[in-house]
Design a protein around this motif. Sequence first.
Motif, PDB file in Angstrom:
ATOM      1  N   GLU A 265       0.836  -1.207   0.000  1.00 35.29           N
ATOM      2  CA  GLU A 265       0.000   0.000   0.000  1.00 35.29           C
ATOM      3  C   GLU A 265       0.865   1.249   0.000  1.00 35.29           C
ATOM      4  OE1 GLU A 265      -2.831  -0.404   3.146  1.00 35.29           O
ATOM      5  OE2 GLU A 265      -4.007  -1.858   1.993  1.00 35.29           O
ATOM      6  N   GLU A 266       1.933   1.209   0.778  1.00 32.44           N
ATOM      7  CA  GLU A 266       2.836   2.357   0.840  1.00 32.44           C
ATOM      8  C   GLU A 266       3.575   2.517  -0.493  1.00 32.44           C
ATOM      9  OE1 GLU A 266       3.006   4.653   2.966  1.00 32.44           O
ATOM     10  OE2 GLU A 266       4.794   5.677   2.199  1.00 32.44           O
ATOM     11  N   LEU A 267       3.975   1.400  -1.075  1.00 30.10           N
ATOM     12  CA  LEU A 267       4.682   1.465  -2.363  1.00 30.10           C
ATOM     13  C   LEU A 267       3.785   2.111  -3.429  1.00 30.10           C
ATOM     14  CD1 LEU A 267       7.005   0.733  -4.323  1.00 30.10           C
ATOM     15  CD2 LEU A 267       6.016  -1.541  -4.538  1.00 30.10           C
ATOM     16  N   ILE A 268       2.522   1.670  -3.481  1.00 27.61           N
ATOM     17  CA  ILE A 268       1.597   2.227  -4.481  1.00 27.61           C
ATOM     18  C   ILE A 268       1.357   3.716  -4.200  1.00 27.61           C
ATOM     19  CG2 ILE A 268      -0.803   2.114  -5.320  1.00 27.61           C
ATOM     20  CD1 ILE A 268      -0.510  -0.974  -5.051  1.00 27.61           C
ATOM     21  N   LYS A 269       1.289   4.067  -2.931  1.00 25.45           N
ATOM     22  CA  LYS A 269       1.118   5.483  -2.563  1.00 25.45           C
ATOM     23  C   LYS A 269       2.303   6.317  -3.090  1.00 25.45           C
ATOM     24  CE  LYS A 269       0.687   7.419   1.760  1.00 25.45           C
ATOM     25  NZ  LYS A 269       0.463   7.200   3.192  1.00 25.45           N
ATOM     26  N   GLN A 270       3.487   5.765  -2.911  1.00 27.54           N
ATOM     27  CA  GLN A 270       4.685   6.477  -3.365  1.00 27.54           C
ATOM     28  C   GLN A 270       4.738   6.543  -4.900  1.00 27.54           C
ATOM     29  OE1 GLN A 270       6.535   8.220  -1.417  1.00 27.54           O
ATOM     30  NE2 GLN A 270       5.565   7.426   0.445  1.00 27.54           N
ATOM     31  N   LEU A 271       4.330   5.459  -5.528  1.00 22.71           N
ATOM     32  CA  LEU A 271       4.289   5.446  -7.001  1.00 22.71           C
ATOM     33  C   LEU A 271       3.299   6.501  -7.501  1.00 22.71           C
ATOM     34  CD1 LEU A 271       4.299   1.602  -7.727  1.00 22.71           C
ATOM     35  CD2 LEU A 271       6.000   3.204  -8.571  1.00 22.71           C
ATOM     36  N   GLU A 272       2.147   6.564  -6.863  1.00 21.74           N
ATOM     37  CA  GLU A 272       1.121   7.541  -7.247  1.00 21.74           C
ATOM     38  C   GLU A 272       1.661   8.961  -7.061  1.00 21.74           C
ATOM     39  OE1 GLU A 272      -1.340   7.803  -8.895  1.00 21.74           O
ATOM     40  OE2 GLU A 272      -3.091   8.737  -8.000  1.00 21.74           O
ATOM     41  N   ARG A 273       2.381   9.164  -5.961  1.00 21.90           N
ATOM     42  CA  ARG A 273       2.933  10.497  -5.689  1.00 21.90           C
ATOM     43  C   ARG A 273       3.886  10.926  -6.818  1.00 21.90           C
ATOM     44  NH1 ARG A 273       5.022  11.096   0.251  1.00 21.90           N
ATOM     45  NH2 ARG A 273       2.797  10.979   0.590  1.00 21.90           N
ATOM     46  N   VAL A 274       4.780  10.011  -7.204  1.00 22.41           N
ATOM     47  CA  VAL A 274       5.737  10.322  -8.282  1.00 22.41           C
ATOM     48  C   VAL A 274       4.994  10.530  -9.600  1.00 22.41           C
ATOM     49  CG1 VAL A 274       7.675   9.387  -9.617  1.00 22.41           C
ATOM     50  CG2 VAL A 274       7.619   9.107  -7.147  1.00 22.41           C
ATOM     51  N   ARG A 275       4.014   9.670  -9.825  1.00 24.52           N
ATOM     52  CA  ARG A 275       3.238   9.747 -11.061  1.00 24.52           C
ATOM     53  C   ARG A 275       2.535  11.109 -11.178  1.00 24.52           C
ATOM     54  NH1 ARG A 275      -1.797   8.070 -12.125  1.00 24.52           N
ATOM     55  NH2 ARG A 275      -2.156   7.599 -14.298  1.00 24.52           N
ATOM     56  N   GLN A 276       1.888  11.494 -10.083  1.00 25.68           N
ATOM     57  CA  GLN A 276       1.179  12.783 -10.063  1.00 25.68           C
ATOM     58  C   GLN A 276       2.153  13.943 -10.248  1.00 25.68           C
ATOM     59  OE1 GLN A 276      -1.936  13.354  -9.991  1.00 25.68           O
ATOM     60  NE2 GLN A 276      -2.852  11.414  -9.424  1.00 25.68           N
ATOM     61  N   GLU A 277       3.298  13.836  -9.603  1.00 26.83           N
ATOM     62  CA  GLU A 277       4.287  14.914  -9.683  1.00 26.83           C
ATOM     63  C   GLU A 277       4.768  15.088 -11.128  1.00 26.83           C
ATOM     64  OE1 GLU A 277       7.766  14.245  -7.288  1.00 26.83           O
ATOM     65  OE2 GLU A 277       8.769  15.983  -8.172  1.00 26.83           O
ATOM     66  N   TRP A 278       5.069  13.977 -11.785  1.00 21.29           N
ATOM     67  CA  TRP A 278       5.535  14.047 -13.178  1.00 21.29           C
ATOM     68  C   TRP A 278       4.458  14.613 -14.094  1.00 21.29           C
ATOM     69  CZ3 TRP A 278       8.815   9.042 -14.535  1.00 21.29           C
ATOM     70  CH2 TRP A 278       9.895   8.977 -13.653  1.00 21.29           C
ATOM     71  N   GLN A 279       3.204  14.234 -13.782  1.00 26.66           N
ATOM     72  CA  GLN A 279       2.091  14.724 -14.614  1.00 26.66           C
ATOM     73  C   GLN A 279       1.908  16.227 -14.409  1.00 26.66           C
ATOM     74  OE1 GLN A 279      -1.531  12.548 -13.894  1.00 26.66           O
ATOM     75  NE2 GLN A 279      -0.941  10.921 -15.297  1.00 26.66           N
ATOM     76  N   SER A 280       1.904  16.630 -13.143  1.00 24.84           N
ATOM     77  CA  SER A 280       1.623  18.049 -12.860  1.00 24.84           C
ATOM     78  C   SER A 280       2.747  18.951 -13.368  1.00 24.84           C
ATOM     79  CB  SER A 280       1.415  18.261 -11.367  1.00 24.84           C
ATOM     80  OG  SER A 280       2.589  17.910 -10.683  1.00 24.84           O
ATOM     81  N   LYS A 281       3.969  18.423 -13.368  1.00 23.58           N
ATOM     82  CA  LYS A 281       5.092  19.240 -13.846  1.00 23.58           C
ATOM     83  C   LYS A 281       5.341  19.065 -15.346  1.00 23.58           C
ATOM     84  CE  LYS A 281       7.457  19.560  -9.444  1.00 23.58           C
ATOM     85  NZ  LYS A 281       8.588  19.101  -8.623  1.00 23.58           N
ATOM     86  N   ASN A 282       4.443  18.290 -15.984  1.00 21.81           N
ATOM     87  CA  ASN A 282       4.526  18.132 -17.440  1.00 21.81           C
ATOM     88  C   ASN A 282       5.853  17.539 -17.902  1.00 21.81           C
ATOM     89  OD1 ASN A 282       2.798  18.242 -19.488  1.00 21.81           O
ATOM     90  ND2 ASN A 282       3.116  20.427 -19.969  1.00 21.81           N
ATOM     91  N   TYR A 283       6.351  16.554 -17.181  1.00 21.53           N
ATOM     92  CA  TYR A 283       7.603  15.892 -17.581  1.00 21.53           C
ATOM     93  C   TYR A 283       7.398  15.198 -18.936  1.00 21.53           C
ATOM     94  CZ  TYR A 283       9.848  16.187 -12.938  1.00 21.53           C
ATOM     95  OH  TYR A 283      10.437  16.608 -11.791  1.00 21.53           O
ATOM     96  N   PRO A 284       8.442  15.074 -19.742  1.00 17.03           N
ATOM     97  CA  PRO A 284       8.284  14.333 -21.005  1.00 17.03           C
ATOM     98  C   PRO A 284       8.311  12.813 -20.805  1.00 17.03           C
ATOM     99  CG  PRO A 284      10.509  15.177 -20.811  1.00 17.03           C
ATOM    100  CD  PRO A 284       9.777  15.650 -19.597  1.00 17.03           C
TER     101      PRO A 284
END
Lengths: 338, 339
Positions: free
Chosen positions: B21-40
């Motif tokens: 659960e913690e791993l998925i939470k961390q994955l989601e956090r990174v995923r959201q961060e990359w999306q919000s910052k418009n990473y390529p």
Amino acid sequence: MLILQKISQNKTLAATINQIHYVVIIGEGLVGGALRDYLINTFNYKFFYNVKTPWTDKTLIEAHFNELKTFIFEKIFNSQKTELAAPSFLQLSFVWSAGKAGFAASFTDIDEEEKDFHSFLNLLTQIDQERPAFVKMDLHFTSSAGGLFEGQSSVQEDSQPHPLRPYGILKLRQEQKITEWSQNKSYFHGVIYRLSTVYGRIRRGQRMGLISIMLQNGLHKKITPITGDLYTLRDYVHSMDIARMITSGMISSHKPHKSPSNNLQVLFGLSQKPTSIFEIKAIIEFHLKHKIYIQFNHTPGNARDITFGKIQPPFEVQARDIRSGIKDVLTDWYGAHT
Amino acid sequence: MEGTLSVSTITPVYCGAQYLEELIKQLERVRQEWQSKNYPIQIVESIFVVDAAKDDSLAILKTISNNKAYPWIKVIELSKNFGQHPATMCGVLYSTGDWLITLDEDLQHHPREFIELFKAFAASSYDVVYAKPKDSVHQSLFRDWGSRGYKKLIAKITKNPFVIDFNSFRLIRGSIARAAASVCGHETYFDVAICWFTNKITTQKLSLEDQRYINTGTSSYNLFSLLSHARRLIVSSQTKILRLGAWIGIASILLSVALGLHFLYLKIYDPEAIPVRGWTSLYLTLLFMGGLTSTLLSIIIEYLSSISLQNQGKPLFFMVDRSSDALIQKFLNHEPIDH
């Protein structure tokens, strides 16, 4: 074009397949042929009408569909009325799996196919308007996920089609026509199956999927030209799995719990496993126990990946694994040639 | 999104119930961060391959996967326990990403480090980046030394310098990973197979800590599984060290011939110099035959090794498309990107 018939006295089977069921298959290619074989071999359907469709002579298509309509009214509707004293329920399923156009088709090619499809919809309209009350109709249309979503990755159920070539445009127009057509109907069940890359039986001299071509050429130590790259990703689905999906679609079409109004579903026929050409090559070489020859014609358009996200399989039918699928095609070929 | 590269993460799962659960939470956090910052680069899917988990991992993952908020979580259930490498390869073969990141279930490999792996790749369009621990992973001298020592030994035996860098936290070009996984047999070591397709391999120093081992003193690996790893590493590799046997054999033959000529000379011109008769010929015959046997055995081993590698699917060639690398390189170098 053919009509398969199933009149079941077996109550157990009647619970899964409607007691009197006719399936009209337009186009006996990779998918239509697999559906025919599946229904005959698994559910004991019988040939009822089998006539070659004059696809090459467009002037005869209209007359051909008229003949079909006459046959359906005389030999199915009227005879059922008299022989079975108007059964309470007769299911008539139409499956459109025809189409000569592929990814390389031009706008002229797709215009021809659109005309044929238009004639087919006219036929459906006439049958729908004049059918007796005990007849319930359903339509199963095979579309192309590859054509509609070419170049897109992680396609989801709600992704918007964005065809890049005439073939995809044709499929999109056909889907739109069915949607428009179904909206005027008070009672109609239909399923549009957006199929990924279909493979299946090796059929000499006929259109086959890439996998079957690679297998056939591998068996004969011939070179397979590939328009793509070794790492191009596609979702490959076995034609028999599509046949299972369509059959499940037909079975579930007129179940009592279904809403009596019109009901058009759009479903994806996928294996849910992206596979590169390199992986297919490795699997084929493993089964054939020798290397296969490949020649690459690099065209950037064909090298694009088409991948899918998490999409529910139609009617809970899970497609087979690519390794089993390739082995099945090969076993089928060995069975026919030994 | 046009002009972005997709990333898939792959996690083999065996006994990670308390971490998932913690791993998925961390994955989601990174995923959201990359999306919000418009990473390529965008994480499009996280694949969890449940390798007949011995705890509640499957139930936890299924609950999360069935939640519509997680369409990017994919769960694959294996029919029995096949091991970490086959589970990873299964995930690789079900992946769609342009880039793949493989990581363990127990947060030893933290998703926040993903971008660091990309930074290492960007230096020279590498195909594979292995995480390299900055400090002690297990905080146990014996465990860390053992792990490093055996990798060094295997690297010497197989003459594959990349063996030292092998780590289950890796960034791999999708096409190469899928190709390598396609050819692997049940005895093939995944990382060795990757080396068949590329030698553009580098490492990135990261903080890695095996929390499970530090906290509980246990690891999902025991001595037998480590020995099994070592065995598969050797079986998958061309054991070039065995060529040494051929050279020793040839040297023995040459030495026996030279000594033979020398003692023949002595026998003719100075027979008194050979005090014991019979031993010389016996010794030279043994030396010659031993050398010949060693040479022939090496040739047979070379043949077997070649057949084994071909059987395991070592490719003749493979093509790669690195044309989109510039997109990530520009981004990581803070240059403007043309979308």
